[in-house]
Design an enzyme around this catalytic site. Sequence first.
Site, PDB file in Angstrom:
ATOM      1  N   TYR A   1     -13.322  11.052  -1.947  1.00 46.28           N
ATOM      2  CA  TYR A   1     -12.404  10.624  -3.010  1.00 46.28           C
ATOM      3  C   TYR A   1     -12.462  11.525  -4.238  1.00 46.28           C
ATOM      4  CZ  TYR A   1     -11.728   6.429  -0.264  1.00 46.28           C
ATOM      5  OH  TYR A   1     -11.409   5.566   0.747  1.00 46.28           O
TER       6      TYR A   1
ATOM      7  N   ARG B   1       0.832  -1.205   0.000  1.00 46.30           N
ATOM      8  CA  ARG B   1       0.000   0.000   0.000  1.00 46.30           C
ATOM      9  C   ARG B   1       0.866   1.254   0.000  1.00 46.30           C
ATOM     10  NH1 ARG B   1      -4.925   1.760   4.111  1.00 46.30           N
ATOM     11  NH2 ARG B   1      -5.146   3.880   3.314  1.00 46.30           N
TER      12      ARG B   1
ATOM     13  N   ASN C   1     -10.593  -3.485  -1.906  1.00 50.27           N
ATOM     14  CA  ASN C   1     -10.362  -2.395  -2.850  1.00 50.27           C
ATOM     15  C   ASN C   1      -9.399  -2.800  -3.965  1.00 50.27           C
ATOM     16  OD1 ASN C   1     -11.958  -0.247  -1.842  1.00 50.27           O
ATOM     17  ND2 ASN C   1     -10.513   0.084  -0.174  1.00 50.27           N
TER      18      ASN C   1
END
Length: 409
Positions: A232, A85, A139
């Site tokens: 977002y 990540r 995700n």
Amino acid sequence: MKIAVVGGGSTYTPELIDGFGKFGQLAEVALIDPAQERLAIVGGFAQRLLRDHPAKVTMTSNVDEGLDGADVVIIQLRVGGQAARISDETFPLECDCIGQETTGAGGLAKALRTVPVVLDIAERAARLANNAWIVNFTNPVGIVTRALLDAGHKAAGLCNVAIGFERRFAAALNVSPEEVTLDHVGLNHLTWEQAVYVNGHDRLPELLAPAAELVQLPLSLLERLSSVPSYYLKYFYEHDEVLKEQRTAPSRGEKVAAIESQLLEMYQDPALTQKPELLGQRGGAFYSEAAVGLIESLTNGDNRVHAVNVRNNGFWDFLADDAVIEVSCQVNAEGAKPLRALPIKPELKGLIANVSAYEELAVDAAINGSWDKVYRALLAHPLIAQHEKAEQLTGKLAAANSAYLAWAK
């Protein structure tokens, strides 16, 4: 009922388990994770959270064993962990692009690592589980859900953005969450609230000011859109400002890694029998409520409304039927059916169509990976959309993920 949680060693899991306590028919929660030490810590805490519930919590690193006989399969895995990540959130910055784990080049990197793993798990579930619904929380949810549906699996994608708005709007209006219905439209992590209905009346106008503060976007933008964008959308509407901030601040992944380390230490305490407050900082607010509510509707057929990632199937004429959208749906044992929404504005429609085209290319790149397919997906993404940047990012993505991608070796 048996619920299998793939990625059961996640520090999110106690949030999920806490919600499972309301399932009277629940007999077993099977936590599945390859990280055995972490699984033992999280699983032990999960057992304490369900100490007053007749359901048993089992733990296994054997995927087939955990999936066997499951009635519902929740997938919440992270291939490569927080290290991957952090990579997703940093390598795009070298090309003056947003670094984020679910959108842009970082989101594509995560999708490329994730889709093949999820599809393998889904194939196993198809053989071993009890005609189970797959609830995908992994995700990028829209891309992963599209891959699952393309492969013929009985799946629905879930995100916590809509339920977060629902709960916060209800609090602001001093009504119960059950009285609030959202006109939630878009794609995963590219959504807007076009209306907030309470007893049939749209209360959105009076919520714009507090919502602007919540999503950290200008009130004038929300007023012009006559809708509330998810957080977002900041990556699109304030791209340059966000990029500037990302260059000087620690990545979200670095912050989460530190929180996870503390949480795992806390979970080991045998005296801990309730979710610690720190878990709220991990992200995923209202995750358990969203998951439990969706599972209830899919298994009991109560026709309640949830925001779900589903096939477009003619809902919007500007998208292909096989596109995956995230909208308010009526949900029962047959699945999720989108509710008719307000007409969608051109400025929303254009961005949705653009990102949906990217998602189609992203699924292809994840399944049939090649340098060219990754380049084409990056070129199509509106946060990139430049030849030189797409080429550079393809090289950096390949270098950072060569351990996971056969074409990149």
